[in-house]
Design a protein around this motif. Structure first.
Motif, short mmCIF file in Angstrom:
data_model
loop_
_atom_site.label_atom_id
_atom_site.label_comp_id
_atom_site.label_asym_id
_atom_site.label_seq_id
_atom_site.Cartn_x
_atom_site.Cartn_y
_atom_site.Cartn_z
N ASP A 90 -3.63 6.50 10.51
CA ASP A 90 -2.68 6.78 11.78
C ASP A 90 -2.32 5.46 12.69
OD1 ASP A 90 -3.11 9.16 10.74
OD2 ASP A 90 -4.54 9.97 12.46
N SER A 91 -3.39 4.63 13.05
CA SER A 91 -2.89 3.55 14.10
C SER A 91 -1.98 2.63 13.39
CB SER A 91 -4.34 3.12 14.28
OG SER A 91 -4.92 2.26 13.25
N GLU A 92 -1.87 2.30 12.05
CA GLU A 92 -1.31 1.16 11.26
C GLU A 92 0.27 2.07 11.32
OE1 GLU A 92 -3.52 -0.87 7.91
OE2 GLU A 92 -3.15 1.21 7.49
N GLY A 152 14.40 4.73 -0.70
CA GLY A 152 12.91 4.37 -0.89
C GLY A 152 12.66 3.05 -1.06
N TRP A 153 11.43 2.54 -0.39
CA TRP A 153 10.98 1.25 -0.66
C TRP A 153 9.35 1.16 -1.03
CZ3 TRP A 153 11.89 -3.37 3.29
CH2 TRP A 153 11.64 -4.47 2.54
N SER A 174 6.50 2.08 3.16
CA SER A 174 6.86 3.51 3.50
C SER A 174 7.17 3.17 5.12
CB SER A 174 5.91 4.68 3.07
OG SER A 174 4.48 4.24 3.81
N ALA A 175 6.14 2.83 5.93
CA ALA A 175 5.96 2.72 7.34
C ALA A 175 7.30 2.13 7.80
CB ALA A 175 4.90 2.67 7.96
N LYS A 234 0.84 -1.13 0.14
CA LYS A 234 -0.08 0.03 -0.10
C LYS A 234 0.75 1.20 -0.07
CE LYS A 234 -2.51 0.10 3.89
NZ LYS A 234 -3.17 -0.41 4.78
N LYS A 235 0.46 2.17 -0.69
CA LYS A 235 1.19 3.50 -0.77
C LYS A 235 0.96 4.24 0.49
CE LYS A 235 0.92 4.23 -5.69
NZ LYS A 235 0.41 5.15 -6.75
N MET A 236 1.87 5.26 0.85
CA MET A 236 2.09 5.94 2.21
C MET A 236 0.74 6.42 2.52
SD MET A 236 2.47 9.06 3.68
CE MET A 236 3.07 10.17 2.54
#
Length: 257
Positions: A105-107, A151-152, A156-157, A98-100
């Motif tokens: 917020d919780s994820e 970058g990956w 992102s997270a 999934k994209k950024m």
């Protein structure tokens, strides 16, 4: 190792489990941390005690929570006196690509807490005991090329938190060198499924054309490096970020799968 003690987070399964075997084999007592896999953790603890004659305890706890981290370390210190080796193995990962902007917020907070903040919580709690002994090992886990802040895509997270962890690991290495404490990061390649708990000999002769060396990676590929970095003779290795990937481009695989 004269019965030093290792705390391994997320040790009930996967690479954490294989790491527990590797450290028990060279004489470490250990705390096996788990979040939900109680049966597997208890079974592993019993196996290590029977096969290697080490002492083990199992401690539940969610490392994303500071209070749970305090409890995990307190139980270990109560049982063994101190934590000599911290293996920061547990780290949440969302498999869905999934994209950024698709993260809620919780994820985002869960991934960052589990992969970065938890290392702060646990290192802060264990460093005082290591300093008293003038000996300690902290090992974290990253991903290939993490030290370059790459970058990956769709990660992102996870990538952001592990990149921060790489910097934190190297900072700890610099700050604690005078105290006989090393801090290093291992970056596993694309080790998936059952291979996380397998030994190297099981992968020999198994063809994997997606890996330049030609075979799948295993949990033992990682665990044997952990054991090496935890040895007395590895005190000159600190601040290192070591890829164990078989040469595979993990970050780019999405483009050629």
């Amino acid at each position: 190792m004269n019965k030093k003690t290792a705390l391994i987070t997320g040790a009930a399964k996967g690479i954490g489990k294989r790491t527990a075997y590797a450290l028990a084999q060279v004489g470490f007592n250990m705390t096996i941390n788990y979040c939900s896999s109680r049966h597997e953790a208890e079974q592993l603890a019993n196996e290590l005690q029977e096969k290697f004659g080490v002492s083990t305890i199992v401690v539940s706890g969610d490392i994303t929570k500071p209070e749970d981290c305090r409890q995990i370390v307190a139980r270990t210190e109560e049982q063994f006196g101190s934590v000599d080796v911290l293996i920061h193995n547990a780290g949440p990962f969302i498999k869905e690509r999934k994209k950024m902007e698709e993260y809620d917020d919780s994820e985002w907070q869960y991934i960052v807490n589990g992969n970065l903040n938890s290392a702060f919580y646990l290192s802060k709690l264990t460093l005082p005991g290591m300093r008293k002994k003038h000996w300690g090992r902290i090992i974290t886990f990253g991903f290939d090329r993490v030290e370059t802040a790459p970058g990956w895509i769709y990660r992102s997270a996870f990538a952001a938190s592990k990149t921060g962890l790489a910097s934190l690991t190297r900072t700890i290495a610099l700050e604690e060198a005078e105290n006989g404490i090393t801090a290093n990061m291992i970056c596993p390649g694309d080790i998936t499924g059952d291979w996380k708990e397998k030994e190297i000999h099981e992968a020999m002769g198994v063809k994997d054309d997606t890996v330049p060396v030609g075979r799948p990676g295993t949990g033992e590929d990682i665990a044997r490096l952990v054991a090496f970095l935890c040895s007395e003779q590895s005190d000159f290795i600190t601040g290192a970020i070591i890829p164990v990937t078989g040469g595979k481009d993990v970050l780019g695989k999405v483009f050629y799968e």
